[in-house]
Enzyme design. Sequence first.
Site, PDB file in Angstrom:
ATOM      1  N   ARG A 147      14.805  48.893  35.489  1.00 47.18           N
ATOM      2  CA  ARG A 147      14.661  50.227  34.811  1.00 47.18           C
ATOM      3  C   ARG A 147      14.446  51.507  35.934  1.00 47.18           C
ATOM      4  O   ARG A 147      15.401  52.400  35.928  1.00 47.18           O
ATOM      5  CB  ARG A 147      13.509  50.186  33.704  1.00 47.18           C
ATOM      6  CG  ARG A 147      13.851  49.346  32.550  1.00 47.18           C
ATOM      7  CD  ARG A 147      12.412  49.615  31.631  1.00 47.18           C
ATOM      8  NE  ARG A 147      12.728  48.815  30.594  1.00 47.18           N
ATOM      9  CZ  ARG A 147      12.042  47.476  30.276  1.00 47.18           C
ATOM     10  NH1 ARG A 147      11.695  47.138  31.471  1.00 47.18           N
ATOM     11  NH2 ARG A 147      12.179  46.875  29.112  1.00 47.18           N
ATOM     12  N   CYS A 226       8.134  53.038  46.424  1.00 44.55           N
ATOM     13  CA  CYS A 226       7.326  53.328  45.385  1.00 44.55           C
ATOM     14  C   CYS A 226       7.082  52.188  44.447  1.00 44.55           C
ATOM     15  O   CYS A 226       6.773  52.522  43.101  1.00 44.55           O
ATOM     16  CB  CYS A 226       7.952  54.312  44.654  1.00 44.55           C
ATOM     17  SG  CYS A 226       8.008  56.211  45.404  1.00 44.55           S
ATOM     18  N   ALA A 227       7.324  50.880  44.887  1.00 44.88           N
ATOM     19  CA  ALA A 227       7.256  49.792  44.248  1.00 44.88           C
ATOM     20  C   ALA A 227       5.931  49.140  44.246  1.00 44.88           C
ATOM     21  O   ALA A 227       4.854  49.123  43.451  1.00 44.88           O
ATOM     22  CB  ALA A 227       8.441  48.900  44.257  1.00 44.88           C
ATOM     23  N   ASP A 252       4.310  55.333  48.734  1.00 42.50           N
ATOM     24  CA  ASP A 252       3.620  55.786  47.562  1.00 42.50           C
ATOM     25  C   ASP A 252       2.560  54.441  47.280  1.00 42.50           C
ATOM     26  O   ASP A 252       1.630  54.676  46.477  1.00 42.50           O
ATOM     27  CB  ASP A 252       4.247  56.043  46.196  1.00 42.50           C
ATOM     28  CG  ASP A 252       3.356  56.592  45.185  1.00 42.50           C
ATOM     29  OD1 ASP A 252       2.604  57.207  45.372  1.00 42.50           O
ATOM     30  OD2 ASP A 252       3.462  56.017  44.057  1.00 42.50           O
ATOM     31  N   GLU A 257      -5.256  49.447  48.929  1.00 39.60           N
ATOM     32  CA  GLU A 257      -5.473  50.720  48.083  1.00 39.60           C
ATOM     33  C   GLU A 257      -7.015  50.887  47.672  1.00 39.60           C
ATOM     34  O   GLU A 257      -7.602  50.050  47.079  1.00 39.60           O
ATOM     35  CB  GLU A 257      -4.741  50.937  47.018  1.00 39.60           C
ATOM     36  CG  GLU A 257      -3.104  50.779  47.357  1.00 39.60           C
ATOM     37  CD  GLU A 257      -2.219  51.053  46.168  1.00 39.60           C
ATOM     38  OE1 GLU A 257      -2.674  51.173  44.991  1.00 39.60           O
ATOM     39  OE2 GLU A 257      -0.931  51.100  46.389  1.00 39.60           O
ATOM     40  N   HIS A 275      -0.392  56.474  45.407  1.00 38.86           N
ATOM     41  CA  HIS A 275       0.268  55.710  44.181  1.00 38.86           C
ATOM     42  C   HIS A 275       0.128  56.637  43.019  1.00 38.86           C
ATOM     43  O   HIS A 275      -0.508  56.332  42.009  1.00 38.86           O
ATOM     44  CB  HIS A 275      -0.886  54.462  44.032  1.00 38.86           C
ATOM     45  CG  HIS A 275      -0.087  53.498  43.234  1.00 38.86           C
ATOM     46  ND1 HIS A 275      -0.619  52.164  43.294  1.00 38.86           N
ATOM     47  CD2 HIS A 275       0.811  53.422  42.160  1.00 38.86           C
ATOM     48  CE1 HIS A 275      -0.101  51.391  42.636  1.00 38.86           C
ATOM     49  NE2 HIS A 275       0.911  52.132  41.910  1.00 38.86           N
ATOM     50  N   GLY A 277       3.295  57.726  41.828  1.00 37.50           N
ATOM     51  CA  GLY A 277       4.776  57.528  41.454  1.00 37.50           C
ATOM     52  C   GLY A 277       4.912  57.736  39.745  1.00 37.50           C
ATOM     53  O   GLY A 277       5.750  58.643  39.226  1.00 37.50           O
TER      54      GLY A 277
END
Length: 529
Positions: A147, A226-227, A252, A257, A275, A277
Amino acid sequence: MKIVIAEKISAAVDLLREPRWIIVTPEQMEGGLAVQLETADALIVRSTVQVNGELLAKARKLRVIGRAGVGVDNIDLEYATRQGIAVMNTPGANAVAVAEHTLAMMLTLARHLCRANELMHAGKWEKKSLQGTELRGKTLGIVGLGRVGMEVARRARAFGMELIAHDPFVSIAVAKEQGITVVKLEEVYASSDYLTLHVGLTPQTNGMINAASLKKMKRGARLVNCARGELVDETALAQALKQDHMAGAALDVFVEEPLKNSPLTAMDNVILTPHIGGSTHEAQEAVGYQIALQVKEYLKHGVIQNAVNVPSVSHDEYVELQPYIVLAERLGSFLAQVSEGALEEISLGYSGHIAEWKTELIRNAAIKGILNEALEEKANLVNAAAIASSCGLRIHEERKPKGSAGGAGSVLSIVVKAQTEEHVVKGAVLHKNTLRLLHVDGIEVEAPLERNLIYLRNRDVPGVIGRVGTILGNHKINIADFSLGRRVGNAKLREAIAVVHVDGVVPELVLAELRKVPAIEQAKAIRLF
């Protein structure tokens, strides 16, 4: 029904309001989350609440966990599956937000926007050092055409970029409709001016951007991720940037994290965001709305959507599957009640149009029906296969296409093998919702699959039916349906079976009396609900 919402999903809460449903929001968490989960049927979280085994051990009624977001790292998936709890997420609900963030990262890299902003705030007017490049005419390599990848492609095409991609699960025709050329991964690396990642974390993708793959990339390329942070070896990327092989990177997501002790934090040609996104007002509303709908559909109708530990189906697919799910469970239960000895193997056969369906839920229903007659640990559609595996049971499946089911539109067959015996049953769904037994151990017999049955194996000799009817009548047991079948062979050794549908539970003393009939070799009471 009780639903505990541990983190805010804003207005989506209203979707869950139903008569006799109790909704507990974060502001109403009296006694704490663990206390509320003791009587909860559903739990909804985002990314902050850690749903670990210790917490789930207290949630004995819990049927579903909804994660408003893509990842499920904060949920003990293995424990949830073992407990029969479906875990759902919301892939795609924030696809536009992530795609826009990806394009924003690319534009920021191309036009040095972060440095320009810093200089202006410092009172400096430097134009020459800020000369950038255009996205137009550049080649964008997309790894993963799900998507988000498709949304990125649509926006990048509007910028005039050339699009190439690698995704083994997307057809060339579908990609071509979006102006994307599908190529091998090595060609994506070698040809991309910008490379963007949009794949999930698997053993194959973990660390896919490493020293070896970075060397394959063209000099001056830029990377956007960004995954998932685990896709990129940050140390190898920092080295490629220092050596000027890579012109820049924008990340991102990170392995650790919040980000700590990364070599990327000190580099001017790297853009780092925390993070965010999918963090837009619209995306957060969308994921909250979607998970609320999914949880509601599961609790009301049993429809499993976007589950990560059980096969997902759409509402229409579930409506079509549902009678076969019930059929499979009842056939499995029937087999378990007529079989003796420790089970070793379960085989399922799908004939007719069901052979072309997603049959995992049918398989799990059959396993559930078999196991729940013997095991203390109850199986359901989520954990049935996992429990079977833990018990050492071998599971086999076979499919036969349309036209192979004879007179019935679709036929489901189940074989169980024990240490000392083997049994097979076949069944079908007639007239959309009528469940019928068609075959037992090579003998054709048609009988309803519901409520209370008596299963008889006998020698095919005169007088058996009369004796059975007399015994049941003497005990005031009404016969609702009497189905017969026999195996034709040696006249002296012919075998027959009877499936007698009766009103009410059959006492053991009645079965004992039936077994005294000389021709009856086996008599068992079967309960199907």
